[in-house]
Design a protein around this motif. Structure first.
Motif, short mmCIF file in Angstrom:
data_model
loop_
_atom_site.label_atom_id
_atom_site.label_comp_id
_atom_site.label_asym_id
_atom_site.label_seq_id
_atom_site.Cartn_x
_atom_site.Cartn_y
_atom_site.Cartn_z
N THR A 47 -52.01 -17.30 -44.91
CA THR A 47 -50.94 -18.10 -45.21
C THR A 47 -50.42 -19.24 -44.17
N ARG A 48 -49.59 -20.03 -44.58
CA ARG A 48 -49.27 -20.92 -43.51
C ARG A 48 -48.94 -20.19 -42.18
N ASP A 49 -48.30 -19.11 -42.48
CA ASP A 49 -47.74 -18.29 -41.37
C ASP A 49 -48.62 -17.32 -40.78
N GLY A 50 -49.64 -17.31 -41.24
CA GLY A 50 -50.67 -16.35 -40.63
C GLY A 50 -50.97 -15.06 -41.07
N VAL A 51 -50.44 -14.78 -42.19
CA VAL A 51 -50.71 -13.54 -42.95
C VAL A 51 -51.99 -13.51 -43.60
N VAL A 52 -52.90 -12.61 -43.26
CA VAL A 52 -53.98 -12.59 -44.16
C VAL A 52 -53.64 -11.70 -45.60
N VAL A 53 -54.10 -12.76 -46.64
CA VAL A 53 -53.74 -11.86 -47.76
C VAL A 53 -54.94 -11.92 -48.92
N LEU A 54 -54.72 -11.32 -50.08
CA LEU A 54 -55.82 -11.18 -51.03
C LEU A 54 -55.65 -12.26 -52.16
N LEU B 126 -52.18 -20.60 -56.27
CA LEU B 126 -51.83 -19.41 -56.96
C LEU B 126 -51.59 -19.62 -58.44
N MET B 127 -52.09 -20.96 -59.02
CA MET B 127 -51.91 -21.32 -60.21
C MET B 127 -52.66 -20.44 -61.47
N ARG B 128 -53.97 -20.25 -61.15
CA ARG B 128 -54.72 -19.38 -62.07
C ARG B 128 -54.21 -17.99 -61.86
N VAL B 129 -53.82 -17.34 -60.89
CA VAL B 129 -53.61 -15.79 -60.84
C VAL B 129 -52.17 -15.68 -61.17
N ALA B 130 -51.38 -16.44 -60.73
CA ALA B 130 -49.67 -16.20 -60.89
C ALA B 130 -48.98 -17.33 -61.76
N GLY B 131 -49.91 -18.46 -61.94
CA GLY B 131 -48.83 -19.53 -62.81
C GLY B 131 -47.97 -20.27 -62.04
N VAL B 132 -48.11 -20.28 -60.57
CA VAL B 132 -47.42 -21.07 -59.70
C VAL B 132 -48.25 -22.01 -58.83
N PRO B 133 -47.97 -23.28 -58.79
CA PRO B 133 -48.68 -24.17 -57.76
C PRO B 133 -48.70 -24.10 -56.38
N LEU B 134 -48.52 -22.96 -55.79
CA LEU B 134 -48.45 -22.85 -54.68
C LEU B 134 -49.86 -22.78 -53.89
N VAL B 135 -50.01 -23.75 -52.78
CA VAL B 135 -51.35 -23.83 -52.10
C VAL B 135 -50.89 -22.65 -50.79
N LEU B 136 -52.17 -21.96 -50.76
CA LEU B 136 -51.94 -20.85 -49.78
C LEU B 136 -51.76 -21.40 -48.46
N SER B 137 -52.42 -22.43 -47.97
CA SER B 137 -52.26 -23.00 -46.53
C SER B 137 -51.17 -23.55 -46.27
N GLU B 138 -50.39 -23.93 -47.48
CA GLU B 138 -49.13 -24.49 -47.18
C GLU B 138 -47.86 -23.66 -47.62
N THR B 139 -48.13 -22.56 -47.72
CA THR B 139 -47.02 -21.36 -48.10
C THR B 139 -46.89 -20.36 -47.31
N ASP B 140 -45.55 -20.10 -46.98
CA ASP B 140 -45.39 -18.82 -46.04
C ASP B 140 -45.52 -17.55 -47.03
N TYR B 141 -45.78 -16.40 -46.22
CA TYR B 141 -46.05 -15.24 -47.15
C TYR B 141 -44.85 -14.75 -47.88
#
Length: 624
Positions: free
Chosen positions: A406-413, A419-434
């Motif tokens: 994520t933007r704040d350096g958390v390693v996520v799966l 996250l649009m396909r998996v959660a229905g929200v257009p959040l970009v991982l590299s631009e979003t804090d965990y």
């Protein structure tokens, strides 16, 4: 064609063949049985000696060509080819005797045919040896021409590059190869046509082999042209009938086997369907082959006696009244039913024992690692704790997961860039804090707790998997992240799970970075398509798109102590085919099915496994 249809020789040969089909069938079965008793143990011995490189049975084009180029492959080709040629020549000799007897007004019998053919077997053996040598010599320029074309057009890159990318050089090579093949076939047919009467002339005992070939060669300038037209018509009719039968059978079998594989998880049902297909194909092939060979032999025999003067002024009945000597005197006492039946049974038992002995030495299926794709199977959402639990329940060895920062350096799966396909929200991982995605619940809803379906961190996933299942971690790059490999190493070492994970990636730069940081952790390179030998990649394993896997690749990887995993394989027949080919692991969305397939394969007999390999030639597992 109408002139051929109503040619007196065609009509008389067909009617005579129908009238004599019983003794012809008896003789044919005797020859087939003899060859089978010899060839079966020879074939299984070749398999049992594990002469195939890498202990893999030959089932495909690349590995078959590699084996045929080896000394063992060439030896087996010569042995089986010689047996096939000798069996055809001996079979023709028997039909020649049967038709000759009938032309002389006598009733042909199996015993008389056996005695007369047995008497000339030494002569036939010498002729077959010369024919095999000539055939091998004729193949040399053909193979040399194809090799030259390969060197000129396809030698610059790995063959998979040409097969997948299909540059113009591939089509140049195919066109030139087709032209060379047609030219070579034309030359072979010309030589065959000029020599076709040599065999009946040699069998009639009127000529030596060299004299028979010479007489046939010069006679072909005029009279044989008619025979060649008739034989060409007959061969074309036989090929069309066989092609129509094979096309119908393969189409039916492909649809049937595909249906069975799609709607049944049991590999044994696929094996049973394959066995039924093989049996039906064998029976129909035998019937068509018998009538075609018998008609062609009858046509050639009648032409020799009625349309040429090679045999002299009369039929060679005189030679049948000669006193039998030599081998025939030895064979005749054994043709009595009370002796020949126990002899045939004994030969059959010996052949079966030899076949069973060599088949028992075939290599057993390798233990295959099962990895659940994207953490675990549906209906659980991908890359979640819920999916991990499903993978554990299914009996998978690994849970394969995708990690990003994520933007704040958390390693996520997360697999995708957002996250649009998996959660229905257009959040970009590299631009979003965990913290912004901590409360998100992924879909679909599999009935588990929302906490089990949230976007999970690598640290939480490692804690849940510890001691229960290993993790196969894919470094997912959507634009290179220079800190991803470093952070993943840190998390793994914090959990002290270096021996419970493997790390892989499509990105070679990221993979090299990880190897430099953690050389003690197993690493793998993911390949969808590659040019050259990817087994040279300095990793512990390769994860290959199933369409790119061949026995040659597996063999090269094994020589470098490297494992090969196939992705993503979801159908039972495809899993079985790849396990039999020798892959070390499967990445699948259906780990429970993969576990079942592996268990069934371990319980299968060698015959069932060979049938399964034959099935892979009918239904392409890459279609699954």
């Amino acid at each position: 064609m109408s002139r051929i249809d109503y040619d007196p020789l065609v009509r008389s040969s067909w009617s005579r063949m129908l009238r004599l089909w019983k003794p012809m069938a008896a003789w044919t079965l005797l020859v087939w049985l003899s060859v089978a008793l010899i060839l079966a143990p020879v074939t299984t011995m070749v398999l049992g000696l594990e002469i195939f490189q890498g202990n893999d049975l030959v089932i495909g084009n690349e590995e078959l060509l590699e084996w045929l180029k080896s000394p063992a492959g060439i030896s087996y080709l010569i042995v089986s080819g010689a047996l096939g040629l000798i069996s055809s020549v001996v079979r023709f000799a028997g039909i020649f005797e049967i038709v000759t007897e009938d032309l002389n007004g006598r009733s042909p019998g199996l015993k008389v045919t056996v005695l007369r053919v047995t008497r000339i077997i030494p002569r036939l053996f010498r002729a077959c040896l010369l024919a095999v040598a000539a055939s091998m010599a004729v193949l040399v320029p053909f193979a040399g021409g194809l090799g030259l074309l390969y060197y000129l057009f396809l030698a610059e890159h790995d063959i998979n590059f040409y097969l997948v990318i299909r540059p113009p050089e591939l089509y140049y090579a195919l066109s030139a190869g087709a032209m060379w093949s047609l030219l070579w076939i034309g030359g072979v047919l010309y030589v065959f046509g000029r020599s076709v009467l040599a065999l009946p002339a040699y069998l009639s005992n009127d000529y030596t082999l060299i004299e028979a070939v010479r007489k046939s060669w010069f006679l072909a300038k005029d009279r044989t042209l008619r025979l060649l037209r008739l034989m060409a018509f007959f061969i074309a009719a036989w090929l069309i009938a066989r092609l129509a039968m094979d096309t119908l059978l393969i189409f039916t079998a492909s649809r049937t086997l595909g249906f069975v594989a799609e709607y049944s998880p049991s590999v044994r049902l696929v094996v049973m369907a394959t066995a039924a297909f093989v049996a039906l194909s064998l029976v129909l092939g035998i019937v068509i082959g018998f009538f075609a060979f018998s008609f062609g032999s009858t046509l050639l025999t009648k032409f020799y006696y009625e349309d040429t003067n090679l045999h002299g002024s009369h039929l060679p009945a005189r030679r049948f009244r000669r006193t039998r000597t030599g081998m025939a005197d030895i064979v005749e006492p054994w043709l009595r039913p009370q002796r020949i039946i126990p002899l045939v049974l004994l030969a059959g038992v010996v052949s079966l024992i030899a076949s069973a002995y060599w088949l028992d030495r075939l290599p057993e299926p390798r233990e295959t690692v099962i990895a659940a794709h994207r953490a675990g199977p549906a209906p659980a959402p991908e890359n979640t704790l819920s999916a991990l639990e499903q993978a554990i329940e299914a009996g998978a060895d690994y849970s394969e997961i995708d990690v990003q920062r994520t933007r704040d350096g958390v390693v996520v799966l997360v697999h995708d860039a957002d996250l649009m396909r998996v959660a229905g929200v257009p959040l970009v991982l590299s631009e979003t804090d965990y913290g912004e995605m901590d409360g998100l619940v992924q879909r679909p809803d599999d009935g588990t707790s929302p906490r089990e379906r949230r976007v999970v961190t690598l640290s939480d996933m490692l804690q849940r998997a510890d001691g229960r299942i290993r993790l196969m971690i894919e470094l997912k790059y959507h634009g290179f992240d220079p800190l991803l490999a470093e952070d993943v190493v840190t998390v793994i070492r914090e959990q002290e799970m270096e021996d419970q994970v493997a790390v892989m990636s499509l990105d070679l730069n990221g993979l090299r970075q990880f190897i430099h940081l953690a050389p003690d952790i197993r690493t793998g390179y993911i390949s969808a398509i590659a040019i050259g030998d990817i087994s040279r990649t300095p990793v512990d394993f390769l994860a290959i798109n199933r369409q790119g896997i061949s026995s040659g690749l597996i063999r090269n990887a094994r020589h470098r102590n490297m494992d090969v995993y196939a992705w993503t394989v979801n159908r039972g027949d495809a899993m079985a085919e790849l396990i039999e080919k020798g892959v070390d692991g499967l990445l699948t969305d259906n780990p429970a099915l993969a576990v079942l397939v592996q268990k069934e394969l371990a319980e299968m007999t060698v015959v069932e496994r060979l049938l399964l390999r034959f099935q892979s030639l009918i239904v392409d597992p890459a279609d699954s």
